[in-house]
Scaffold this motif. Sequence first.
Motif, short mmCIF file in Angstrom:
data_model
loop_
_atom_site.label_atom_id
_atom_site.label_comp_id
_atom_site.label_asym_id
_atom_site.label_seq_id
_atom_site.Cartn_x
_atom_site.Cartn_y
_atom_site.Cartn_z
N SER A 15 5.50 -13.89 -15.66
CA SER A 15 4.26 -14.55 -15.23
C SER A 15 4.12 -14.52 -13.71
CB SER A 15 4.26 -16.00 -15.73
OG SER A 15 4.29 -16.05 -17.14
N GLN A 16 5.23 -14.77 -13.02
CA GLN A 16 5.20 -14.72 -11.55
C GLN A 16 4.89 -13.31 -11.06
OE1 GLN A 16 8.93 -16.28 -10.19
NE2 GLN A 16 8.54 -18.36 -11.00
N HIS A 17 5.50 -12.30 -11.74
CA HIS A 17 5.24 -10.93 -11.33
C HIS A 17 3.78 -10.55 -11.59
CE1 HIS A 17 6.20 -6.79 -10.37
NE2 HIS A 17 5.64 -6.39 -11.51
N MET A 18 3.26 -11.01 -12.72
CA MET A 18 1.85 -10.75 -13.02
C MET A 18 0.93 -11.43 -12.00
SD MET A 18 1.86 -11.13 -17.18
CE MET A 18 0.09 -11.05 -17.27
N GLN A 19 1.30 -12.64 -11.60
CA GLN A 19 0.51 -13.34 -10.59
C GLN A 19 0.56 -12.60 -9.26
OE1 GLN A 19 -1.40 -16.10 -11.22
NE2 GLN A 19 -2.21 -15.66 -9.19
N SER A 20 1.75 -12.05 -8.92
CA SER A 20 1.87 -11.28 -7.68
C SER A 20 0.99 -10.03 -7.73
CB SER A 20 3.34 -10.87 -7.46
OG SER A 20 4.15 -12.01 -7.33
N LEU A 21 0.97 -9.37 -8.91
CA LEU A 21 0.12 -8.19 -9.05
C LEU A 21 -1.36 -8.55 -8.94
CD1 LEU A 21 1.89 -6.31 -11.99
CD2 LEU A 21 1.96 -5.73 -9.57
N GLN A 22 -1.74 -9.66 -9.57
CA GLN A 22 -3.14 -10.08 -9.50
C GLN A 22 -3.55 -10.45 -8.07
OE1 GLN A 22 -3.39 -13.27 -12.31
NE2 GLN A 22 -3.34 -11.91 -14.11
N ASP A 23 -2.65 -11.16 -7.36
CA ASP A 23 -2.95 -11.53 -5.97
C ASP A 23 -3.06 -10.28 -5.10
OD1 ASP A 23 -2.85 -14.12 -6.79
OD2 ASP A 23 -0.81 -14.50 -6.04
N LEU A 24 -2.15 -9.33 -5.35
CA LEU A 24 -2.17 -8.11 -4.56
C LEU A 24 -3.44 -7.30 -4.84
CD1 LEU A 24 -0.69 -6.27 -2.56
CD2 LEU A 24 0.51 -5.25 -4.51
N MET A 25 -3.79 -7.22 -6.15
CA MET A 25 -5.02 -6.48 -6.49
C MET A 25 -6.25 -7.13 -5.86
SD MET A 25 -4.46 -5.52 -10.50
CE MET A 25 -6.11 -4.85 -10.59
N GLN A 26 -6.32 -8.44 -5.84
CA GLN A 26 -7.46 -9.12 -5.23
C GLN A 26 -7.50 -8.87 -3.73
OE1 GLN A 26 -7.58 -13.30 -6.06
NE2 GLN A 26 -9.47 -13.65 -4.91
N GLU A 27 -6.30 -8.91 -3.12
CA GLU A 27 -6.24 -8.66 -1.68
C GLU A 27 -6.63 -7.23 -1.35
OE1 GLU A 27 -3.08 -9.33 2.03
OE2 GLU A 27 -2.51 -9.83 -0.03
N LEU A 28 -6.18 -6.29 -2.18
CA LEU A 28 -6.54 -4.89 -1.96
C LEU A 28 -8.05 -4.68 -2.17
CD1 LEU A 28 -3.56 -3.07 -3.72
CD2 LEU A 28 -4.02 -3.17 -1.26
N GLN A 29 -8.58 -5.39 -3.16
CA GLN A 29 -10.02 -5.28 -3.41
C GLN A 29 -10.83 -5.82 -2.23
OE1 GLN A 29 -11.29 -7.32 -6.95
NE2 GLN A 29 -12.73 -5.69 -7.45
N GLU A 30 -10.39 -6.93 -1.67
CA GLU A 30 -11.08 -7.50 -0.52
C GLU A 30 -10.95 -6.59 0.69
OE1 GLU A 30 -9.27 -11.27 -0.01
OE2 GLU A 30 -10.28 -12.20 -1.74
N THR A 31 -9.78 -5.97 0.82
CA THR A 31 -9.55 -5.08 1.96
C THR A 31 -10.45 -3.85 1.90
OG1 THR A 31 -7.24 -5.79 2.03
CG2 THR A 31 -7.78 -3.77 3.21
N SER A 32 -10.74 -3.40 0.67
CA SER A 32 -11.57 -2.19 0.55
C SER A 32 -12.99 -2.40 1.07
CB SER A 32 -11.61 -1.76 -0.93
OG SER A 32 -12.26 -2.76 -1.72
N HIS A 33 -13.41 -3.67 1.19
CA HIS A 33 -14.76 -3.94 1.68
C HIS A 33 -14.78 -4.26 3.17
CE1 HIS A 33 -15.09 -4.77 -2.71
NE2 HIS A 33 -16.32 -4.22 -2.54
N GLN A 34 -13.60 -4.26 3.82
CA GLN A 34 -13.55 -4.55 5.24
C GLN A 34 -13.95 -3.34 6.09
OE1 GLN A 34 -9.55 -5.90 5.97
NE2 GLN A 34 -10.03 -8.05 5.42
N ALA A 35 -14.36 -3.65 7.27
CA ALA A 35 -14.66 -2.57 8.24
C ALA A 35 -13.36 -1.93 8.68
CB ALA A 35 -15.42 -3.14 9.43
#
Length: 462
Positions: free
Chosen positions: A210-230
């Motif tokens: 569960s912790q590993h899945m949460q880490s993956l979800q947090d990382l995916m969200q962070e990567l998704q947010e980063t893709s919209h940055q300048a």
Amino acid sequence: MAAIVKFLKELQSEITCSICRGYFCEPVTIRCGHSFCRACLSSSWRVGAPALSCPECRQDYQDREIPLVNRCLAELTELGKELSSKILQSTEGQSQCVTHKKLFKLFCEEDQTALCVTCCETPEHKSHKISPVQEAAHKYKKELEHIQSCLGKHLEEDEKLLAQEERLAVHWSLIFTGEFHNMHHLLMEEENLCLERIRQKQKASQDRLSQHMQSLQDLMQELQETSHQADLDLLPDAKQLLGRSKAVLAQRAKAVTPELREHPIPGLIEMLNRFRVDLTLDPRSTDSYVSVSWDLKSAKAEEDWQVNTEDSCHPVIAREAFSSGRKYWEVDVTQVPQWLLGIYTPFLRRKRARNMKCSFVFLLHCVKKEGGYYLQTCPGPLNHRMKGPLPRVGVYLEYSSGTLAFYNVLRSSLIYKFHSIPFTVSVKPIFCPGPPLPGINPGPMTLCPVDSHLCACCYSSQ
């Protein structure tokens, strides 16, 4: 006359009680066919005795009632007593010497013959020990009375010993029943502790996932947010984010690959050793890649076994075949980094359309890769990593239920169990000491002797 005397003796044996050694008095006959005086049987079947049995053949009885008097046997007894008295009276006239017409007053100890005074003077008896009849009879009566007394004492002692043995049997039965009850109780406690450990480990494993899945979800969200940055906003944290992403991906293999759990079961291997069998390898069943020792107890991978060979399995089959019962054997795999164990059967009750090769063999396979050891089954879902290599593996076969189980002998724990295999013909154990690893010269895979045992202290001292 000799025939009459013989008949009388046979009749006396039929109308004599084996308890009091006298003529029957109110004879009774029990179910087994033996007869006794009513009073003798009643005394033998004393009140309070734990079990009733025939005093002669020891057959047990539940009914404590004394049978009715056997009238026919009572009449036969009276007839026998009367006949014996008449024969005794008719033989009184024979108490004198036929040759010398004198009464038998003496007795020859050597010939055991009654003599008259003239007979003892003959050369035939002159050197023999001669005693008066009354004196000789008195002596023998005394000896017989002494023996009868001894026999009575021995019989009484045996009856006491028999009663004592019966009490001890009941006593020990209660003791053993209590001990097995205690063992069942202890095993139940151990089972509950083991199940609790399994639940705790299962929860810990689920928490890690569960912790590993949460880490993956947090990382995916962070990567998704980063893709919209300048671009200028992305660059300062890009290197750090990339490093964290790689670290999370590297941890994935450890997070999702299950580890083989060890749950020791007290007394498991000792119980399995009751079904231990002595196996030997069949050298005709292998090829040039594997050699079998001269005593047919071990197999070793040869140097010409190339690791890149397409066929990575070169098995050796045991000479023994099993078609019934429970069988158990152990294999020492300490010197073999990779190995294969199981059973082979040429035919099953139901054919499978796919993977026909695996449908005829049931295997446990140890593979070393990425610095770790992994256990796999064929067929089956097992693919778990281990903390370290196994020193000895136990294999248990129960033909009637179609059960095949593999055990970690050192830890006294189950590795994997096949259920309900549809056996129809005999099965044979199968072994494979390989494939060997590059640059490593493996030792032999060895069948353990029937009387060999492995414990943690023995293994740690090796």
